[in-house]
Design an enzyme around this catalytic site. Structure first.
Site, PDB file in Angstrom:
ATOM      1  N   ASP A 224      -6.750  -1.653   4.589  1.00 43.34           N
ATOM      2  CA  ASP A 224      -6.100  -2.688   3.794  1.00 43.34           C
ATOM      3  C   ASP A 224      -6.455  -4.097   4.264  1.00 43.34           C
ATOM      4  O   ASP A 224      -5.918  -5.071   3.730  1.00 43.34           O
ATOM      5  CB  ASP A 224      -4.572  -2.522   3.858  1.00 43.34           C
ATOM      6  CG  ASP A 224      -4.118  -1.195   3.278  1.00 43.34           C
ATOM      7  OD1 ASP A 224      -4.633  -0.816   2.217  1.00 43.34           O
ATOM      8  OD2 ASP A 224      -3.261  -0.537   3.895  1.00 43.34           O
TER       9      ASP A 224
ATOM     10  N   ASP B  47      -1.241  -0.900   6.155  1.00 43.09           N
ATOM     11  CA  ASP B  47      -1.242  -0.300   7.487  1.00 43.09           C
ATOM     12  C   ASP B  47      -2.297  -0.910   8.398  1.00 43.09           C
ATOM     13  O   ASP B  47      -2.460  -0.486   9.533  1.00 43.09           O
ATOM     14  CB  ASP B  47      -1.424   1.222   7.413  1.00 43.09           C
ATOM     15  CG  ASP B  47      -2.720   1.619   6.718  1.00 43.09           C
ATOM     16  OD1 ASP B  47      -3.593   0.748   6.539  1.00 43.09           O
ATOM     17  OD2 ASP B  47      -2.859   2.799   6.356  1.00 43.09           O
TER      18      ASP B  47
ATOM     19  N   ASP C 103       0.870  -1.170   0.000  1.00 42.35           N
ATOM     20  CA  ASP C 103       0.000   0.000   0.000  1.00 42.35           C
ATOM     21  C   ASP C 103       0.912   1.227   0.000  1.00 42.35           C
ATOM     22  O   ASP C 103       2.052   1.161   0.459  1.00 42.35           O
ATOM     23  CB  ASP C 103      -0.877  -0.028   1.254  1.00 42.35           C
ATOM     24  CG  ASP C 103      -1.633   1.266   1.443  1.00 42.35           C
ATOM     25  OD1 ASP C 103      -2.358   1.680   0.533  1.00 42.35           O
ATOM     26  OD2 ASP C 103      -1.466   1.880   2.527  1.00 42.35           O
TER      27      ASP C 103
END
Length: 742
Positions: free
Chosen positions: A630, A626, A423
């Site tokens: 996600d 994180d 990410d």
């Protein structure tokens, strides 16, 4: 009892993989049990109850303990298990020393014979020395072997009991048959020395197990026993168990922080290395969060307790490490299947050995000794320990480095990863974007538009909202929360301000509204790597672009180095971002990711689909995020790696959690997985090799029972020692020098 909960019971007396199978079978027969996993290395059983509470009942745990005892093992209390785990290095050596001292005179004639000195103890003295070893110090093998035989199963204890009893009984028979004054060749030394060596091997095993579980004990010792409570009458010392959330505590210089807390007064530097693996102290001031177990520096702090007991970060870390060490790696299930038939097969081989030698004309004495050697050398101990002790060592060293491995399956899968997907915001970047540009489209006042944008973002926790609110606060703009607020994940916010309808929208949402911001200005901002949003005003429900807002974020300090390490190991690195393509590619170039490996304009809900697409392409994927939006992608990946700051619930969201934001830990986690799996394979090879080579040697008469006993004891000790070498693991930094586009 909730079926999502598990129950752990410490089990004493297990010696090999066959014992594990028998305990599991006994526990599965208890009504209310859904699943059972027994770990030989931790000597514990983890039970998952069924959802039907009527089947479980209040006496569920006592029934489980009774089942363990009926199977021939000792259900131990948590206090007893803890006391054994923290025992001194020489705990339990007295029986071993006694067995060795009694066996040494029996072995002395054999050793002296090698030096050309012929001397032999009388049969009476041999019996006097061997009997205490056989029936007093070796009583444990008879007890456990009897329980196994009664349950129509086999284990190491049964093999040792049968083999040494045969040697002891043969010696008595030969002595009884010997004529007056005749000195028969007896085998008392074989039975006594085998028991002494097996006891020595089990003691060395226990000592190694305590070393393997040292990571959990080290974490448990981080809890101080007392706290300095600040009340109406000043400070008073209270036991940590009495501290509650909301209490005000004083943390003096050099002391451990008693519980998760927030700093109310004071400044200091705090050592969090035992929790995060970060060696440098972290500065703390008013408003900062503290984690229980960290060590205060030179300043006095007044803190407010946020979480205690099972809800604290330290307790959750300990629970995750315990869960990982108690769980079975997938490869262990194959080992369990082999162990289930191992002892019966060995008994058949020993019987065949006796029969074949007898048929070939050997004496009963010779045939029996060869059969005894087969029984003694064949031991499923090493098979049972090969996998769990390596998992224990691997998860333990990972915890010390700030890497929490949630389960053994994640540890085993991680070594096969060939693609790492990141990410962007908060993972590769600092996650603290700054509003760098606000461009009015129709000559409107910039401050007025910024105030409107801040009103739309009031109360939001999104990183871009923080950037807008910080910019408004820096200019002293007053903001009031908008009315009729609507937040659309991945798109933006919409609400009414002063009777007019406004929206702060992503470019994706603009496309859905049918609104196109000025292409030249948009391209200009995106070329600089900015994330662009649009402030929309609605006129009779029709949106118009009133301003463009550009946000920039910085990569984490060591992000490029960490990506270089991964690529240097031949891994493909992919970025998955909700940002626009130009901004995402600009950040990718800064951290060393190839532009063609950028997946941009991806909504949070669609990140999992991107991971699935990589997997469908034949890749084994690790997703690094994180741990907030996600979560679906982390779950979809072969291995989910969550970035946590020590207080994030991300510790529960992925198979592996990194306790600090250092991306170098991603490569460390994958390397530790590879090293741990390598140790498992080495251990299994040696465990099988001992038996594959040793049993035929013993059956062909090439090994005496004493040598077989030494080899059997050595097999378990070598497996434990090999696994403990993982504790010496150090991270290796290897980077590539090629550009991302190579």
């Amino acid at each position: 009892m909730d079926n999502t909960q598990t129950l752990d019971i410490s089990v004493g007396g297990m010696t090999c993989a066959s014992c594990v199978a028998r305990v599991e079978r006994a526990l599965r027969q208890v009504p209310g049990v859904q699943d059972v996993s027994v770990n030989l290395a931790t000597e514990s059983a983890r039970i998952v109850p069924v959802a039907d509470t009527a089947q479980v009942g209040d006496d569920f745990e006592p029934r489980l303990r009774r089942a363990v005892r009926t199977a021939g093992y000792e259900p131990r209390s948590a206090a007893a298990a803890e006391a054994e785990a923290s025992a001194s290095a020489w705990q339990g050596f007295a029986p071993v020393a006694a067995a060795l001292l009694l066996s040494l005179p029996l072995l002395a004639p054999m050793l002296l014979d090698l030096a050309g000195v012929h001397w032999m103890l009388s049969p009476a003295w041999q019996l006097l020395l061997a009997a205490p070893v056989q029936f007093w110090l070796g009583a444990r093998f008879y007890r456990a072997g009897w329980h196994a035989a009664r349950a129509l199963t086999g284990n190491m204890d049964l093999l040792v009991a049968l083999g040494t009893s045969a040697a002891f009984g043969l010696s008595l028979w030969l002595w009884w048959r010997a004529g007056p004054g005749e000195m028969p060749h007896l085998y008392f030394e074989a039975s006594a020395v085998v028991i002494a060596l097996v006891l020595l091997g089990k003691w060395l095993e226990a000592r190694a197990k305590r070393q393997a579980t040292s990571a959990i004990r080290a974490l448990q010792q981080l809890r101080p026993e007392q706290a300095h409570l600040i009340g109406r009458r000043g400070e008073s010392d209270v036991p940590l168990a009495e501290v509650m959330a909301g209490d005000r505590l004083a943390v003096r210089p050099g002391e451990r922080v008693p519980a998760d807390a927030r700093v109310l007064e004071g400044r200091s530097e705090v050592d969090e290395s035992m929790l995060t693996g970060e060696p440098l102290p972290v500065a703390k001031a008013t408003g900062d969060l503290l984690t229980g177990g960290s060590v205060n520096g030179d300043g006095r702090l007044v803190v407010e307790v946020r979480a205690v007991g099972a809800e604290s970060v330290l307790a959750r870390i300990i629970r995750l490490v315990e869960d990982a060490q108690a769980a079975k790696a997938p490869i262990q299930r194959l080992v369990d299947q082999v162990a289930a038939v191992f002892v019966p097969v060995v008994l058949v081989i020993a019987a065949l050995t006796f029969g074949v030698w007898l048929t070939m004309g050997a004496t009963v004495e010779t045939s029996l000794i060869h059969a005894v050697a087969v029984l003694v050398i064949a031991c499923p101990c090493a098979l049972g320990l090969a996998t769990p002790v390596a998992v224990m060592a691997g998860t333990g060293v990972a915890a010390r480095r700030g890497i929490l491995i949630k389960d053994a399956s994640a540890l085993e899968r991680a070594h096969r990863v060939d693609t790492v997907a990141f990410d962007k915001t908060g993972t590769l970047t600092l996650g603290r974007p700054v509003l760098t540009t606000l461009r009015p489209m129709d000559g409107d006042d910039e401050a007025v538009l910024l105030g409107i944008a801040a009103s739309l973002q009031a109360g939001s926790t999104h990183p871009l909202a923080h950037a807008v609110l910080s910019a408004a606060s820096a200019r002293g703009l007053a903001t009031d929360a908008a009315q009729d607020m609507q937040s659309v994940p991945g798109r933006g916010v919409r609400g009414r301000i002063g009777g007019a309808e406004w929206a702060l929208a992503s470019l994706r949402w603009c496309d859905e509204f049918g609104v196109q911001p000025d292409a030249v200005q948009r391209a200009d901002l995106e070329a600089a790597g900015a994330t662009v949003s649009a402030l929309l005003a609605f006129d009779a429900g029709v949106p118009h672009v009133r301003a463009l807002l550009a946000f920039t974020d910085e990569p984490k300090p060591r992000a490029a180095e960490a990506i270089g390490v991964l690529r240097g190991r031949g891994l493909r690195v992919v970025m998955i971002s909700g940002d626009n393509l130009r901004a995402a590619q600009a950040m990718a170039v800064r951290v060393g990711i190839a532009p063609e490996d950028v997946r941009a304009d991806v909504l949070p809900a669609d990140k999992a689909a991107q991971v699935a697409a990589l997997k469908q392409g034949g890749h084994v994927v690790a997703m690094v995020g994180d741990g907030a939006n996600d979560a679906p992608a982390l779950a979809a990946a072969d291995v989910g790696i969550a970035m946590a700051n020590g207080t994030d619930v991300a510790m529960e969201a992925a198979g592996i959690t990194l306790m600090r934001g250092d991306l170098a830990l991603v490569a460390d986690a994958l390397d530790l997985s590879a090293r741990t799996v390598a140790k498992i394979r080495q251990n299994l090879f040696w465990a099988f090799a001992y038996n594959v080579v040793g049993i035929p040697f013993a059956a062909f008469g090439l090994l005496s029972p004493v040598v077989a006993g030494a080899a059997m004891a050595l097999s378990s000790v070598s497996v434990m020692t090999n696994a403990l070498l993982l504790r010496r693991w150090k991270p290796v930094r290897t980077t590539r020098t090629e550009t991302p586009a190579d």
